[in-house]
Scaffold this active site. Structure first.
Site, short mmCIF file in Angstrom:
data_model
loop_
_atom_site.label_atom_id
_atom_site.label_comp_id
_atom_site.label_asym_id
_atom_site.label_seq_id
_atom_site.Cartn_x
_atom_site.Cartn_y
_atom_site.Cartn_z
N SER A 71 0.87 -1.18 0.00
CA SER A 71 0.00 0.00 0.00
C SER A 71 0.91 1.23 0.00
O SER A 71 1.56 1.54 1.00
CB SER A 71 -0.90 0.00 1.24
OG SER A 71 -1.80 -1.09 1.18
N LYS A 89 -6.52 1.74 -3.99
CA LYS A 89 -6.32 1.24 -2.63
C LYS A 89 -6.58 2.33 -1.60
O LYS A 89 -7.14 2.08 -0.53
CB LYS A 89 -4.88 0.71 -2.47
CG LYS A 89 -4.57 0.16 -1.07
CD LYS A 89 -5.50 -0.98 -0.68
CE LYS A 89 -5.33 -1.42 0.77
NZ LYS A 89 -4.11 -2.20 1.01
#
Length: 301
Positions: free
Chosen positions: A109, A183
């Protein structure tokens, strides 16, 4: 010279590398090993590689060594700064060792701007880069049911399907950075769900309800969610082992602040960032994101 892309991917001829074997990375890498792919791994803490070694993984001495012996290199690291260092900037970086037409896939991420930089640097070396953060936590990683959010070249993402399919379901979002933007939107949504679930559980307990029965009563209605399915029982059972970390949950606000792009009003995300920052201040920064309930509990004495 190795020219893996667009040669079809198969266990017999595709060499895979993996860097970052924490909770998520080790589970994802194990699925590739179980499918018969030869895997070379690198871990800054060598002992972390032992479980994968027992499954047949080989260990390399540096990210560059992984890249030299791999057609596809996956990274699943802790923080964007780790990605920048290991993929691009260290003397033994992934890109320094990657062969032409090989691919680096970053599951971390991270930030859209960094994903674009890595893509450009990879193309300068006649290589490819895909940003492919995931959602689904450690259970999804273990069961091969992750949502894989992919950005980069569409043809390369499609080529990677045999590997992605072992870990979950990949969705192509667009050019470089699109996976990371997706994300961030995912984290904003998950954070709001975690906050609502935390408050609902705390209120139900204070109202004298059996919290397990409360959750069973509402999970089939509008209050039900994947967040409840993944984390509800863990919250009730005080299981705060990390699948994802609280430090990732403020990224939407961080990106808007750092990149100076058109301002997006994110009041819910800003509140969630403040509460997750409270977790860190309370000394709970290494708990999983489901540990958000501890902040709500502290606020209620």
């Amino acid at each position: 010279m190795n020219t893996p892309y667009p040669t079809p991917i198969s266990p017999a001829q595709t060499r895979v590398g993996w860097i970052g074997i924490g909770v998520m990375g080790s589970a994802m890498a194990a699925r590739l090993l179980s499918a018969g792919y030869g895997l070379t791994v690198y871990a800054r803490t060598a002992s972390k590689s032992l479980p994968l070694q027992t499954l047949g993984a080989r260990v390399a001495g540096s990210p560059a060594d992984v890249a030299r012996t791999s057609d596809v290199v996956f990274t699943m690291l802790g923080h964007p700064s780790d990605v920048r260092q290991i993929v691009m900037e260290s003397p033994a970086s992934v890109l320094s060792g990657l062969n032409p037409n090989s691919v680096v896939v970053d599951h971390t991420s991270s930030h859209p701007a960094l994903a674009k930089q890595i893509f450009a640097a990879a193309r300068e070396k006649d290589c490819w880069a895909v940003d492919a953060p995931v959602s689904g936590g450690d259970i999804g990683a273990r069961d091969g049911k992750l949502a894989i959010l992919a950005g980069g070249d569409g043809g390369v993402v499609e080529w990677l399907a045999p590997l992605f399919d072992l870990m979950g379901r990949a969705t192509y979002l667009g050019g470089a950075g699109s996976g990371q933007s997706c994300k961030i939107a995912n984290q904003i949504t998950v954070g709001a769900n975690l906050l609502g679930l935390s408050e609902g559980l705390v209120f139900a307990e204070r109202a004298g309800l059996d919290v397990a029965r409360f959750m069973e009563a509402v999970r089939g209605g509008a209050a039900g969610s994947m967040v409840m399915e993944l984390f509800g029982e863990r919250m009730i059972g005080r299981d705060f082992k990390p699948g994802g970390f609280c430090r990732d949950m403020g990224m939407g606000v961080d990106v808007v602040e750092e990149e100076g792009e058109e301002v997006v009003a994110l009041p819910g995300a800003a509140l969630c960032k403040q509460l997750f920052s409270g977790m860190v201040a309370n000394g709970d920064g290494k708990l999983g994101t489901q540990g958000l309930i501890t902040v709500i509990e502290r606020m209620n004495g």
